[in-house]
Design a protein around this motif. Structure first.
Motif, PDB file in Angstrom:
ATOM      1  N   THR A  28      48.928   0.511   2.821  1.00 32.24           N
ATOM      2  CA  THR A  28      48.872   1.629   3.815  1.00 32.24           C
ATOM      3  C   THR A  28      49.273   1.052   5.096  1.00 32.24           C
ATOM      4  OG1 THR A  28      46.639   1.196   4.005  1.00 32.24           O
ATOM      5  CG2 THR A  28      47.158   2.859   2.474  1.00 32.24           C
ATOM      6  N   LEU A  29      49.630  -0.121   5.138  1.00 26.54           N
ATOM      7  CA  LEU A  29      50.131  -0.952   6.379  1.00 26.54           C
ATOM      8  C   LEU A  29      50.810  -0.301   7.354  1.00 26.54           C
ATOM      9  CD1 LEU A  29      49.336  -4.788   5.719  1.00 26.54           C
ATOM     10  CD2 LEU A  29      47.929  -3.204   6.748  1.00 26.54           C
ATOM     11  N   SER A  30      51.896   0.344   6.256  1.00 28.15           N
ATOM     12  CA  SER A  30      53.100   0.865   7.162  1.00 28.15           C
ATOM     13  C   SER A  30      52.694   2.264   7.390  1.00 28.15           C
ATOM     14  CB  SER A  30      54.362   0.764   6.118  1.00 28.15           C
ATOM     15  OG  SER A  30      53.926   1.849   4.982  1.00 28.15           O
ATOM     16  N   VAL A  31      51.508   3.116   7.062  1.00 28.44           N
ATOM     17  CA  VAL A  31      51.278   4.382   7.266  1.00 28.44           C
ATOM     18  C   VAL A  31      50.798   4.383   8.733  1.00 28.44           C
ATOM     19  CG1 VAL A  31      49.947   6.314   6.778  1.00 28.44           C
ATOM     20  CG2 VAL A  31      51.101   4.958   5.021  1.00 28.44           C
ATOM     21  N   TYR A  32      51.484   5.068   9.473  1.00 34.41           N
ATOM     22  CA  TYR A  32      51.222   5.263  11.149  1.00 34.41           C
ATOM     23  C   TYR A  32      50.416   6.366  11.189  1.00 34.41           C
ATOM     24  CZ  TYR A  32      51.458   5.488  16.205  1.00 34.41           C
ATOM     25  OH  TYR A  32      51.097   5.596  17.576  1.00 34.41           O
ATOM     26  N   ALA A  33      50.044   7.464  10.482  1.00 29.76           N
ATOM     27  CA  ALA A  33      49.298   8.485  10.847  1.00 29.76           C
ATOM     28  C   ALA A  33      49.177   9.326   9.563  1.00 29.76           C
ATOM     29  CB  ALA A  33      49.969   9.341  12.030  1.00 29.76           C
ATOM     30  N   MET A  34      48.148   9.921   9.625  1.00 29.91           N
ATOM     31  CA  MET A  34      47.772  10.843   8.436  1.00 29.91           C
ATOM     32  C   MET A  34      47.556  12.352   9.145  1.00 29.91           C
ATOM     33  SD  MET A  34      47.796   8.661   5.911  1.00 29.91           S
ATOM     34  CE  MET A  34      46.407   9.726   4.805  1.00 29.91           C
ATOM     35  N   ALA A  35      47.417  13.303   8.068  1.00 29.12           N
ATOM     36  CA  ALA A  35      47.004  14.516   8.592  1.00 29.12           C
ATOM     37  C   ALA A  35      46.771  15.311   7.330  1.00 29.12           C
ATOM     38  CB  ALA A  35      48.635  15.210   9.062  1.00 29.12           C
ATOM     39  N   TRP A  36      46.081  16.660   7.832  1.00 28.62           N
ATOM     40  CA  TRP A  36      45.925  17.485   6.785  1.00 28.62           C
ATOM     41  C   TRP A  36      46.777  19.025   6.903  1.00 28.62           C
ATOM     42  CZ3 TRP A  36      42.741  16.661   2.769  1.00 28.62           C
ATOM     43  CH2 TRP A  36      42.081  15.409   2.510  1.00 28.62           C
ATOM     44  N   PHE A  37      47.169  19.512   5.889  1.00 25.37           N
ATOM     45  CA  PHE A  37      47.741  20.811   5.992  1.00 25.37           C
ATOM     46  C   PHE A  37      47.213  21.635   4.940  1.00 25.37           C
ATOM     47  CE2 PHE A  37      51.743  20.052   8.486  1.00 25.37           C
ATOM     48  CZ  PHE A  37      51.686  18.642   8.673  1.00 25.37           C
ATOM     49  N   ARG A  38      47.322  22.791   4.925  1.00 24.72           N
ATOM     50  CA  ARG A  38      46.889  23.947   3.940  1.00 24.72           C
ATOM     51  C   ARG A  38      47.997  24.967   3.847  1.00 24.72           C
ATOM     52  NH1 ARG A  38      42.149  26.460   7.864  1.00 24.72           N
ATOM     53  NH2 ARG A  38      43.494  27.565   9.368  1.00 24.72           N
ATOM     54  N   GLN A  39      47.759  25.488   2.584  1.00 27.00           N
ATOM     55  CA  GLN A  39      48.709  26.615   2.324  1.00 27.00           C
ATOM     56  C   GLN A  39      48.063  27.450   1.415  1.00 27.00           C
ATOM     57  OE1 GLN A  39      52.366  24.947   0.136  1.00 27.00           O
ATOM     58  NE2 GLN A  39      53.666  26.287   0.833  1.00 27.00           N
ATOM     59  N   VAL A  40      48.686  28.807   1.559  1.00 26.55           N
ATOM     60  CA  VAL A  40      48.228  29.991   0.570  1.00 26.55           C
ATOM     61  C   VAL A  40      49.508  30.325  -0.051  1.00 26.55           C
ATOM     62  CG1 VAL A  40      46.164  30.610   2.016  1.00 26.55           C
ATOM     63  CG2 VAL A  40      48.326  31.687   2.533  1.00 26.55           C
ATOM     64  N   PRO A  41      49.330  30.870  -1.436  1.00 28.66           N
ATOM     65  CA  PRO A  41      50.729  31.345  -2.039  1.00 28.66           C
ATOM     66  C   PRO A  41      51.476  32.293  -1.138  1.00 28.66           C
ATOM     67  CG  PRO A  41      48.749  31.329  -3.506  1.00 28.66           C
ATOM     68  CD  PRO A  41      48.263  30.894  -2.130  1.00 28.66           C
ATOM     69  N   GLY A  42      52.765  31.940  -1.205  1.00 30.21           N
ATOM     70  CA  GLY A  42      53.641  32.879  -0.175  1.00 30.21           C
ATOM     71  C   GLY A  42      53.872  32.602   1.240  1.00 30.21           C
ATOM     72  N   LYS A  43      52.931  31.558   1.683  1.00 27.98           N
ATOM     73  CA  LYS A  43      53.263  31.214   2.952  1.00 27.98           C
ATOM     74  C   LYS A  43      53.403  29.813   3.210  1.00 27.98           C
ATOM     75  CE  LYS A  43      50.056  34.683   4.921  1.00 27.98           C
ATOM     76  NZ  LYS A  43      48.940  34.856   5.710  1.00 27.98           N
ATOM     77  N   GLU A  44      54.044  29.509   4.390  1.00 27.69           N
ATOM     78  CA  GLU A  44      54.447  28.332   4.503  1.00 27.69           C
ATOM     79  C   GLU A  44      53.199  27.466   4.857  1.00 27.69           C
ATOM     80  OE1 GLU A  44      58.462  28.947   7.075  1.00 27.69           O
ATOM     81  OE2 GLU A  44      56.816  28.054   8.115  1.00 27.69           O
ATOM     82  N   ARG A  45      53.475  25.951   4.432  1.00 31.43           N
ATOM     83  CA  ARG A  45      52.212  25.133   4.665  1.00 31.43           C
ATOM     84  C   ARG A  45      52.085  24.865   6.196  1.00 31.43           C
ATOM     85  NH1 ARG A  45      52.645  20.013   0.763  1.00 31.43           N
ATOM     86  NH2 ARG A  45      52.751  21.918  -0.636  1.00 31.43           N
TER      87      ARG A  45
END
Length: 128
Positions: A28-45
């Motif tokens: 994970t040394l190359s990973v600069y940032a992490m995030a959380w997203f959420r999604q419901v069916p039929g909608k964008e993340r």
């Protein structure tokens, strides 16, 4: 290749709390940032919140600011999403994401296209 695995989803009553975990395999040394997203069916993340691995900077969508927090344990390659005062409309599949991209513009990290790695998601259901 970094693989992300989410855990901690489940069923909770409105007003309750859950803590999601996202553990990264491989380097994970190359990973600069992490995030959380959420999604419901039929909608964008939808962006929920994110954090740079180092430096401690966190940023959140307006809809969750003040109720959700993000923390990380670099030694365990794990990022946590603490969700408090959950609402039924926050029922969704929650995804963890990671990126190697470095930007001083925080808004960049609210876009799904910024991210190189994605977990498969964990279901969060908030009952009314």
């Amino acid at each position: 290749q970094v693989q992300l695995v989410e855990s901690g989803g489940g069923l909770v009553q409105a007003g309750g709390s859950l803590r999601l975990s996202c553990t990264a395999s491989a380097r994970t040394l190359s990973v600069y940032a992490m995030a959380w997203f959420r999604q419901v069916p039929g909608k964008e993340r939808e962006f929920v919140g994110g954090k740079r691995w180092s430096g401690g900077s966190t940023y959140f969508a307006d809809s969750v600011a003040g109720r959700f927090t993000i923390s990380s344990d670099y030694a365990k390659s794990t990022v946590y999403l603490q969700m408090n005062s959950l609402k039924p409309e926050e029922t969704a599949v929650y995804f963890c994401a990671g990126t190697n991209y470095k930007s001083s513009y925080s808004r960049t990290y609210s876009y799904t296209g910024t991210y190189d790695y994605w977990g498969r998601g964990t279901q969060v259901t908030v009952s009314s």
